[in-house]
Scaffold this motif. Structure first.
Motif, PDB file in Angstrom:
ATOM      1  N   PRO A 159      -3.850   1.104  -3.055  1.00  0.00           N
ATOM      2  CA  PRO A 159      -2.668   2.037  -2.939  1.00  0.00           C
ATOM      3  C   PRO A 159      -2.898   3.390  -3.587  1.00  0.00           C
ATOM      4  CG  PRO A 159      -1.889  -0.155  -3.777  1.00  0.00           C
ATOM      5  CD  PRO A 159      -3.700  -0.215  -3.730  1.00  0.00           C
ATOM      6  N   GLU A 160      -4.043   3.558  -4.281  1.00  0.00           N
ATOM      7  CA  GLU A 160      -4.202   4.886  -5.190  1.00  0.00           C
ATOM      8  C   GLU A 160      -5.084   5.505  -4.094  1.00  0.00           C
ATOM      9  OE1 GLU A 160      -6.225   4.096  -8.509  1.00  0.00           O
ATOM     10  OE2 GLU A 160      -4.413   3.143  -9.718  1.00  0.00           O
ATOM     11  N   ALA A 161      -6.168   4.699  -3.238  1.00  0.00           N
ATOM     12  CA  ALA A 161      -6.652   5.723  -2.417  1.00  0.00           C
ATOM     13  C   ALA A 161      -5.862   5.970  -1.164  1.00  0.00           C
ATOM     14  CB  ALA A 161      -7.903   4.778  -1.812  1.00  0.00           C
ATOM     15  N   TYR A 162      -4.943   5.120  -0.885  1.00  0.00           N
ATOM     16  CA  TYR A 162      -3.938   5.669   0.249  1.00  0.00           C
ATOM     17  C   TYR A 162      -3.222   7.019  -0.007  1.00  0.00           C
ATOM     18  CZ  TYR A 162       0.004   5.842   3.305  1.00  0.00           C
ATOM     19  OH  TYR A 162       1.113   6.364   4.178  1.00  0.00           O
ATOM     20  N   ARG A 163      -2.892   7.013  -1.449  1.00  0.00           N
ATOM     21  CA  ARG A 163      -2.076   8.171  -1.972  1.00  0.00           C
ATOM     22  C   ARG A 163      -3.025   9.437  -1.795  1.00  0.00           C
ATOM     23  NH1 ARG A 163       0.292   4.300  -5.440  1.00  0.00           N
ATOM     24  NH2 ARG A 163      -1.287   4.790  -7.131  1.00  0.00           N
ATOM     25  N   TYR A 164      -4.017   9.269  -2.096  1.00  0.00           N
ATOM     26  CA  TYR A 164      -5.083  10.424  -2.367  1.00  0.00           C
ATOM     27  C   TYR A 164      -5.292  10.843  -1.076  1.00  0.00           C
ATOM     28  CZ  TYR A 164      -6.015   9.423  -7.285  1.00  0.00           C
ATOM     29  OH  TYR A 164      -6.160   8.922  -8.508  1.00  0.00           O
TER      30      TYR A 164
ATOM     31  N   ARG B  73      -5.920  -2.704  -7.037  1.00  0.00           N
ATOM     32  CA  ARG B  73      -5.069  -1.619  -7.123  1.00  0.00           C
ATOM     33  C   ARG B  73      -5.549  -0.387  -6.530  1.00  0.00           C
ATOM     34  NH1 ARG B  73      -0.171  -3.377  -8.161  1.00  0.00           N
ATOM     35  NH2 ARG B  73       0.125  -5.086  -9.826  1.00  0.00           N
ATOM     36  N   VAL B  74      -6.653  -0.099  -6.474  1.00  0.00           N
ATOM     37  CA  VAL B  74      -7.413   0.914  -5.944  1.00  0.00           C
ATOM     38  C   VAL B  74      -6.987   1.328  -4.423  1.00  0.00           C
ATOM     39  CG1 VAL B  74      -9.422  -0.267  -5.253  1.00  0.00           C
ATOM     40  CG2 VAL B  74      -9.542   2.283  -5.464  1.00  0.00           C
TER      41      VAL B  74
ATOM     42  N   GLY C 189       3.796   1.445  -1.429  1.00  0.00           N
ATOM     43  CA  GLY C 189       4.447   1.694  -2.559  1.00  0.00           C
ATOM     44  C   GLY C 189       5.855   1.222  -2.430  1.00  0.00           C
TER      45      GLY C 189
ATOM     46  N   TRP D  97      -2.393  12.963   0.202  1.00  0.00           N
ATOM     47  CA  TRP D  97      -2.433  14.444  -0.450  1.00  0.00           C
ATOM     48  C   TRP D  97      -3.451  15.011   0.215  1.00  0.00           C
ATOM     49  CZ3 TRP D  97      -2.491  11.979  -5.989  1.00  0.00           C
ATOM     50  CH2 TRP D  97      -0.976  11.455  -6.392  1.00  0.00           C
TER      51      TRP D  97
ATOM     52  N   LYS E  33       5.740  -4.194  -5.480  1.00  0.00           N
ATOM     53  CA  LYS E  33       5.014  -3.919  -6.274  1.00  0.00           C
ATOM     54  C   LYS E  33       3.655  -4.854  -5.881  1.00  0.00           C
ATOM     55  CE  LYS E  33       8.117  -2.837  -9.888  1.00  0.00           C
ATOM     56  NZ  LYS E  33       8.734  -3.120 -11.308  1.00  0.00           N
TER      57      LYS E  33
ATOM     58  N   VAL F 286       0.905  -1.281   0.284  1.00  0.00           N
ATOM     59  CA  VAL F 286       0.113   0.158   0.017  1.00  0.00           C
ATOM     60  C   VAL F 286       0.932   1.354   0.163  1.00  0.00           C
ATOM     61  CG1 VAL F 286      -1.742   1.329   1.350  1.00  0.00           C
ATOM     62  CG2 VAL F 286      -1.929  -1.024   1.077  1.00  0.00           C
TER      63      VAL F 286
END
Length: 391
Positions: free
Chosen positions: A209-214, A206-207, A105, A217, A108, A103
């Motif tokens: 890790p993306e949700a964690y980055r958002y 995949r959503v 990053g 931010w 992979k 999560v």
């Protein structure tokens, strides 16, 4: 221009309130789920590891293979003891750390693995012990019998074959346990699994890790946007003092509302658990442990949520107090200035008469008017006497 300012002020006020509402739960989620420690601690305290093996075996008791009779109490206990709580905890926490690395990053793919060597060996030893205890309590059969081939057949004996040593039966049972189908469908790495389309299973998630980055931010963007909206409210208000009052009042109102929302969220989760638990009573205990862990994590989120909400209230009260003190200081300053000019109060009172000319507007109190009239009458009387004397 005034219409545009009012529209901008209204939009800024709405955005300010929405951002205030969104920030506390974001901070709570980040503080609880950013690291794996709170999740591990919640699972440990729930007692999940102590009950997971027994509940799972009970659920599969009617689906046992030909080798292990899980409905037999001795074999069932041997299987349960092959998965001790310490093993389950170590395995789970290792996989949790792998998921967090994915999560964040750092990797992979999450390298989820299960080391089955320890439970396999424990099961073999436990089955051998159970069979030995069974054979020790059996009489010798009067006639020759064929050798049992599985632990299930051994545990079903009513006498032990006279032509086969106990050690051989025990060793056979141990070997059968090592090849049990209980471990047949266990994979070492989740990342190697494929779905029906040949895609890695982790590709569907995949959503995450993306949700964690958002979320990370947003912890920078939302506070910055809050500052911008607060400045817009102050600048577009009729006066800066009114703008600061609006910001303070908004902080207090949203802080109270957010606190109620935080308390209600945990209460709602607790109330909803009774509808989430499966009607199958075999799994109810395990599900209850999982939901207990979720509740503990939700309480952690709620606590941080409340901290931010109370912070809103404190900041809002501080802004209102600051404005009030500034008004008091300004009033005292004006009062001192008026007294230095001969006035005893800087605020108009009942009976005040306003005098307006082309350049300015001033006011005097009724007391001043009375003094002026008395002085005028005195001067008029003196002038009249002086005129009469001259005549």
């Amino acid at each position: 221009m005034n219409i545009l300012r009012r529209i901008g002020l209204g939009l800024a006020t709405l955005a300010f309130g929405a951002l205030l509402t969104a920030l506390p739960p974001l901070i709570g989620l980040f503080m609880v789920f950013n690291q794996s420690g709170p999740l591990k601690n919640a699972l440990r305290q729930s007692g999940l590891y102590e009950s997971a093996a027994s509940v799972t075996i009970d659920k599969q008791a009617g689906q046992q293979d030909a080798q292990l009779a899980l409905d037999n109490a001795a074999i069932r206990q041997a299987v349960v003891n092959a998965f001790p709580p310490a093993y389950l905890q170590t395995t789970a926490e290792k996989n949790i750390d792998s998921i967090y690395s994915w999560v964040h990053g750092d990797t992979k793919e999450p390298q989820l693995g299960i080391n089955l060597e320890q439970p396999r060996q424990l099961l073999s030893e436990n089955i051998g012990t159970a069979v030995k205890q069974k054979l020790d309590g059996l009489p010798v059969c009067k006639e020759r019998r064929s050798a049992p081939t599985t632990p299930a057949e051994l545990m079903a004996l009513d006498c032990k074959p006279p032509n086969i040593p106990d050690a051989a039966l025990i060793e056979a049972a141990r070997n059968q346990a090592l090849t049990s189908s209980l471990f047949a469908k266990t994979t070492e790495q989740m990342g190697t699994l494929k779905d029906e389309n040949g895609q890695p299973v982790t590709a569907k998630f995949r959503v995450i890790p993306e949700a964690y980055r958002y979320m990370v931010w947003s912890l920078f963007i939302v506070p910055l946007a809050l500052i911008v909206m607060a400045l817009a409210i102050i600048c577009w208000s009729p006066t800066k003092q009114i703008g600061i009052k609006r910001v303070g009042a908004g902080l207090i109102t949203n802080g109270v509302f957010s606190s109620i929302l935080a308390l209600g969220a945990v209460w709602g989760l607790t109330y909803a658990t009774r509808f989430i638990i499966d009607q199958d009573r075999t799994l109810a205990t395990l599900q209850g442990k999982v939901l207990e862990s979720v509740k503990d994590l939700a309480v952690g989120v709620r606590n941080w949520w409340l901290v931010v909400s109370v912070g809103y209230i404190i900041i809002g009260i501080a802004l209102l107090i600051m404005i009030r003190l500034r008004q008091i200081n300004q009033t005292e300053h004006n009062k001192s200035l008026n007294e230095s000019m001969g006035y005893r109060n800087d605020v108009p009172r009942a009976g005040t008469t306003f005098i307006t000319d082309e350049k300015s507007t001033t006011y005097v109190t009724q007391e001043h008017i009375d003094h002026s009239r008395a002085d005028h009458q005195t001067r008029s009387a003196k002038d009249y006497k002086s005129k009469g004397t001259n005549t």
